[in-house]
Scaffold this motif. Structure first.
Motif, PDB file in Angstrom:
ATOM      1  N   PRO A 149       0.807  -1.228   0.000  1.00  0.00           N
ATOM      2  CA  PRO A 149       0.000   0.000   0.000  1.00  0.00           C
ATOM      3  C   PRO A 149       0.838   1.276   0.000  1.00  0.00           C
ATOM      4  CG  PRO A 149      -0.873  -1.591   1.574  1.00  0.00           C
ATOM      5  CD  PRO A 149       0.439  -2.125   1.110  1.00  0.00           C
ATOM      6  N   LEU A 150       1.971   1.247   0.714  1.00  0.00           N
ATOM      7  CA  LEU A 150       2.818   2.438   0.759  1.00  0.00           C
ATOM      8  C   LEU A 150       3.424   2.747  -0.606  1.00  0.00           C
ATOM      9  CD1 LEU A 150       4.668   1.958   4.175  1.00  0.00           C
ATOM     10  CD2 LEU A 150       2.733   3.465   3.644  1.00  0.00           C
ATOM     11  N   ALA A 153       0.635   4.115  -2.779  1.00  0.00           N
ATOM     12  CA  ALA A 153       0.341   5.496  -2.389  1.00  0.00           C
ATOM     13  C   ALA A 153       1.444   6.444  -2.867  1.00  0.00           C
ATOM     14  CB  ALA A 153       0.184   5.592  -0.877  1.00  0.00           C
ATOM     15  N   ALA A 156       1.016   7.034  -6.566  1.00  0.00           N
ATOM     16  CA  ALA A 156      -0.130   7.903  -6.831  1.00  0.00           C
ATOM     17  C   ALA A 156       0.197   9.361  -6.502  1.00  0.00           C
ATOM     18  CB  ALA A 156      -1.340   7.440  -6.027  1.00  0.00           C
ATOM     19  N   VAL A 157       0.821   9.581  -5.340  1.00  0.00           N
ATOM     20  CA  VAL A 157       1.185  10.949  -4.945  1.00  0.00           C
ATOM     21  C   VAL A 157       2.193  11.536  -5.919  1.00  0.00           C
ATOM     22  CG1 VAL A 157       2.336  12.328  -3.171  1.00  0.00           C
ATOM     23  CG2 VAL A 157       0.636  10.616  -2.514  1.00  0.00           C
TER      24      VAL A 157
END
Length: 273
Positions: A149-150, A153, A156-157
């Motif tokens: 997930p990190l 994320a 995406a960021v």
């Protein structure tokens, strides 16, 4: 006033944003449907068109918003924009906020659209006796289980910030290229500024990578920061090479400078056509 200006920005750009997102969605859906067929040439063209539409979505949207920004701030619509009873830097700040929100939404839409051609490609790989839909869903489930997930994320960021950074560059070029010194060039002014800015940033990014030779590397699903052998990386093109990180401090500092410079131009250097 900020809320009013932000709502006006969404109303002003909704046609442009809707046209770009809607056009990309139509191409992706049509291309994905063609990719599902067994027609060799059309299936290949459909898949290529769908992936190309997703890849071009964010750059095209940035360019379209940059043109709208220039027209509304320095074209005929600029007289109304600069007659508002607020500082120019405030209007610019609201446009940056609007651009950030649009970037987040557009990245989410792009990620959703990417699932369609990816699913169409997976459907052709389903083993004999296995339903295409079931195979795609099972592959997606396994992918979600192993995904960090990190890392997701962070990706995406990074894409959101890169999109927003593109808008910052376009807005800077439009503002500086429409200043008193370059206003006589008309539309060519922002183009000249953007080309110069692009070259300068590429040089600065290269110097940043040389000065800070570290990169991000995926190791077993975990994101690790590792030293980079720039000479070895320059001679090879392997997919396992880490992504350079030295350009990130340069990008952050350049963003601050560009935003501050553009805000100053809004307050002092406006020249309308």
């Amino acid at each position: 006033m900020t809320t009013t200006l932000l709502l006006h920005e969404f109303r002003r750009t909704r046609g442009t944003v809707s046209a770009v997102l809607g056009g990309a969605a139509l191409v992706v859906v049509a291309g994905s449907l063609l990719a599902l067929t067994r027609w060799p040439l059309l299936a290949t063209l459909g898949a290529v068109a769908a992936f190309a539409a997703v890849a071009a979505l964010l750059p095209v949207l940035c360019l379209a918003l940059g043109v709208q920004y220039w027209r509304s701030a320095y074209g005929r619509g600029g007289y109304l924009t600069h007659s508002l009873p607020v500082r120019g830097s405030t209007i610019y700040a609201v446009r940056l906020l609007h651009g950030l929100i649009v970037s987040v939404v557009s990245v989410a839409v792009g990620a959703a659209l990417l699932l369609l051609p990816a699913a169409a490609a997976l459907a052709h790989e389903a083993p004999a006796g296995t339903g295409a839909a079931g195979y795609v869903l099972e592959t997606a489930r396994r992918g979600l289980e192993v995904a960090n997930p990190l890392v997701v994320a962070a990706i995406a960021v990074s894409i959101v910030l890169a999109t927003w950074g593109g808008l910052v560059c376009f807005y800077f070029a439009a503002s500086l290229g429409s200043g008193p010194r370059l206003a006589r060039l008309g539309p060519a002014g922002p183009i000249v500024v953007y080309l110069v800015l692009y070259v300068v940033l590429q040089v600065l990014f290269f110097l940043g990578i040389v000065a800070l030779p570290y990169g991000a590397h995926l190791d077993g699903g975990a994101l690790r920061i590792v030293p980079m052998d720039l000479w070895h990386a320059g001679r090879t093109s392997g997919v396992s090479d880490p992504m350079p990180l030295g350009f990130l401090p340069v990008a952050a500092l350049a963003g601050i400078v560009l935003v501050g410079w553009t805000a100053r131009a809004w307050n002092r250097g406006v020249s309308l056509r």
